[in-house]
Design a protein around this motif. Structure first.
Motif, PDB file in Angstrom:
ATOM      1  N   SER A  97       0.828  -1.205   0.000  1.00  0.00           N
ATOM      2  CA  SER A  97       0.000   0.000   0.000  1.00  0.00           C
ATOM      3  C   SER A  97       0.864   1.258   0.000  1.00  0.00           C
ATOM      4  O   SER A  97       0.484   2.278  -0.598  1.00  0.00           O
ATOM      5  N   ILE A  98       2.030   1.196   0.620  1.00  0.00           N
ATOM      6  CA  ILE A  98       2.937   2.346   0.621  1.00  0.00           C
ATOM      7  C   ILE A  98       3.576   2.520  -0.759  1.00  0.00           C
ATOM      8  O   ILE A  98       3.585   3.629  -1.317  1.00  0.00           O
ATOM      9  N   ASP A 122      -3.661  17.735   2.359  1.00  0.00           N
ATOM     10  CA  ASP A 122      -2.412  17.103   1.955  1.00  0.00           C
ATOM     11  C   ASP A 122      -2.676  15.927   1.036  1.00  0.00           C
ATOM     12  O   ASP A 122      -3.525  15.069   1.305  1.00  0.00           O
ATOM     13  N   ARG A 123      -1.938  15.835  -0.054  1.00  0.00           N
ATOM     14  CA  ARG A 123      -2.142  14.782  -1.048  1.00  0.00           C
ATOM     15  C   ARG A 123      -1.960  13.396  -0.476  1.00  0.00           C
ATOM     16  O   ARG A 123      -2.614  12.431  -0.913  1.00  0.00           O
ATOM     17  N   ASN A 124      -1.062  13.250   0.484  1.00  0.00           N
ATOM     18  CA  ASN A 124      -0.809  11.925   1.027  1.00  0.00           C
ATOM     19  C   ASN A 124      -1.969  11.422   1.873  1.00  0.00           C
ATOM     20  O   ASN A 124      -2.218  10.211   1.939  1.00  0.00           O
ATOM     21  N   ILE A 125      -2.694  12.323   2.492  1.00  0.00           N
ATOM     22  CA  ILE A 125      -3.909  11.940   3.203  1.00  0.00           C
ATOM     23  C   ILE A 125      -4.937  11.401   2.209  1.00  0.00           C
ATOM     24  O   ILE A 125      -5.584  10.364   2.446  1.00  0.00           O
ATOM     25  N   LEU A 327      -0.496   5.666   7.033  1.00  0.00           N
ATOM     26  CA  LEU A 327      -0.216   5.371   5.635  1.00  0.00           C
ATOM     27  C   LEU A 327       0.207   6.632   4.899  1.00  0.00           C
ATOM     28  O   LEU A 327       1.171   6.604   4.114  1.00  0.00           O
ATOM     29  N   ALA A 328      -0.478   7.737   5.147  1.00  0.00           N
ATOM     30  CA  ALA A 328      -0.111   9.007   4.517  1.00  0.00           C
ATOM     31  C   ALA A 328       1.314   9.403   4.879  1.00  0.00           C
ATOM     32  O   ALA A 328       2.102   9.826   4.017  1.00  0.00           O
ATOM     33  N   ASP A 329       1.663   9.266   6.160  1.00  0.00           N
ATOM     34  CA  ASP A 329       3.015   9.623   6.600  1.00  0.00           C
ATOM     35  C   ASP A 329       4.067   8.794   5.877  1.00  0.00           C
ATOM     36  O   ASP A 329       5.115   9.305   5.445  1.00  0.00           O
ATOM     37  N   ASN A 335       9.068   7.602   8.687  1.00  0.00           N
ATOM     38  CA  ASN A 335       9.264   6.268   9.242  1.00  0.00           C
ATOM     39  C   ASN A 335       7.967   5.714   9.827  1.00  0.00           C
ATOM     40  O   ASN A 335       7.082   6.470  10.240  1.00  0.00           O
ATOM     41  N   PRO A 336       7.853   4.393   9.879  1.00  0.00           N
ATOM     42  CA  PRO A 336       6.708   3.788  10.572  1.00  0.00           C
ATOM     43  C   PRO A 336       6.815   4.031  12.067  1.00  0.00           C
ATOM     44  O   PRO A 336       7.848   4.500  12.562  1.00  0.00           O
TER      45      PRO A 336
END
Length: 408
Positions: A97-98, A122-125, A327-329, A335-336
């Motif tokens: 998924s990442i 934010d696009r990653n969200i 997931l967005a981060d 980092n996880p």
């Protein structure tokens, strides 16, 4: 939502179906169908009184002759609320998924530029939501999970007492979407609960927040990625998303201390020893935050902020909102969490989980998708294999089990 429902979809036993039907429908199938058709006739009058045309109603209900027992089964098992915490996060936030999120960020960069500029989200969200809701649209091409919305919502409105009011409201909204010309009856597809398109909007949310970002005159969240991503961003914006603000922070809890319930400022949390796991300072120490510990003190802990609560307008589960944020981060390159979820076994990588499913399939225990996600079908197959091997039958996708299978 497709990703969520898939976890409970892989193995359907006659016992489960009989149980679902015995709880919600008359015992005779023929009698149930007759009762259902009587309900449809009565609901037709309600829909027409609500502004749905007779032509649209009749076209939408053509061929809808009986409730769908699979919808009732799926309604009893939503993994955001029922799965072990580690299982939920492993299925949603993983290597695939990442990686896919980063690929989508490149592929749809121009669309995401427009989304960020117009809505301030934010696009990653947005990518995180897209992944969890439909695996970046992959689920929309899977005929085993895509359903007729009218059948699904009619089933819930007729037979699920907990969701009857909700389903009736959503069904009328869905019919009005067709009547408005945004989508045809044939294209009105979605999940068992009536969620639709790439970003899984229920019909009333679609009516309120869907946008025509590609400018073709239709709000098409099924076929237009710009419309789908723009609609998700608009939902967040209209519910108070704060541009440039975080959703939350992983934190370290001081040992041997109890923590107050409710919200305090980040500065107040820091004063009692709750600090960021990466050692950095809180950027806005006066922001209000609430502590979320989903897996006990030995698991990850988070201070969540205003944007976390906005994410819960998409789905009310704490797990869901944290999964989107994490997931967005990680799509963004962070980092996880430093502290992992508590598992009573050694975790597999995503690729190893797929290998486990393949090996279970080769032994005749698993007939679901090789998707690297552990749902009820995978767990049943694992338990059966564990029984054959003389291992504890816990259903866990463990390194220990995969190692044994590699020796077979």
């Amino acid at each position: 939502m497709f990703a969520r429902m898939r976890a409970s979809r892989l193995v359907t036993t006659s016992r489960a179906l009989c149980l679902a039907l015995s709880l919600t429908l008359p015992t005779s199938a023929a009698f149930a169908d007759a009762q259902f058709q009587r309900w449809v006739s009565q609901f037709r009058a309600t829909a027409l009184n609500s502004g749905v045309s007779a032509q649209i109603f009749d076209r939408a209900f053509a061929g809808v002759t009986a409730p769908d027992p699979e919808v009732l089964r799926l309604a009893t098992n939503q993994p955001e609320f029922t799965a072990p915490v580690w299982q939920y996060f492993d299925n949603q936030v993983n290597e695939q998924s990442i990686t896919n999120g980063r690929q989508m960020a490149k592929q749809h960069r121009r669309t995401l530029d427009v989304v960020e500029k117009r809505f301030g989200v934010d696009r990653n969200i947005i990518l995180g939501i897209w992944s969890i809701e439909s695996r970046y649209g992959e689920a929309l091409s899977n005929p085993s999970v895509v359903r007729n919305i009218v059948t699904s919502l009619s089933t819930l409105a007729y037979a699920d007492k907990r969701r009857q009011k909700f389903a009736r409201q959503q069904l009328i909204a869905a019919l009005k979407i067709v009547q408005n010309g945004d989508v045809s009856v044939k294209q009105l597809t979605g999940s068992w609960a009536g969620a639709m398109g790439h970003t899984q909007f229920i019909p009333t949310s679609y009516q309120t927040w869907a946008v025509d970002l590609d400018g073709n005159g239709k709000r098409d969240i099924w076929n237009s990625i710009p419309d789908a991503l723009g609609s998700a961003a608009n939902l967040l914006k209209q519910n108070g998303w704060r541009t440039g603000h975080a959703w939350g922070y992983e934190v370290v809890l001081p040992a041997g201390r109890k923590f107050p319930a409710g919200r305090m400022t980040l500065a107040q949390w820091q004063a009692i020893g709750v600090v960021r796991a990466n050692g950095q300072a809180y950027p806005r120490p006066n922001d209000q935050a609430e502590l979320k510990v989903l897996d006990g003190r030995e698991g990850p802990a988070f201070l969540v902020l205003h944007n976390f609560n906005v994410l819960k307008r998409y789905n009310s589960s704490d797990r869901y909102a944290i999964a989107v944020g994490l997931l967005a981060d990680q799509i963004a390159g962070h980092n996880p969490p430093r502290r992992d979820w508590n598992r009573p076994f050694t975790r597999l990588t995503f690729a190893e989980t797929q290998e486990l499913q393949k090996r279970l399939s080769a032994h005749g225990f698993y007939n679901g998708e090789i998707d690297g996600r552990i749902g009820s079908g995978s767990r049943e197959a694992i338990r059966a294999m564990q029984a054959r091997l003389g291992m504890p039958q816990d259903g866990h996708p463990s390194k220990e089990l995969l190692t044994r299978l590699r020796r077979q």
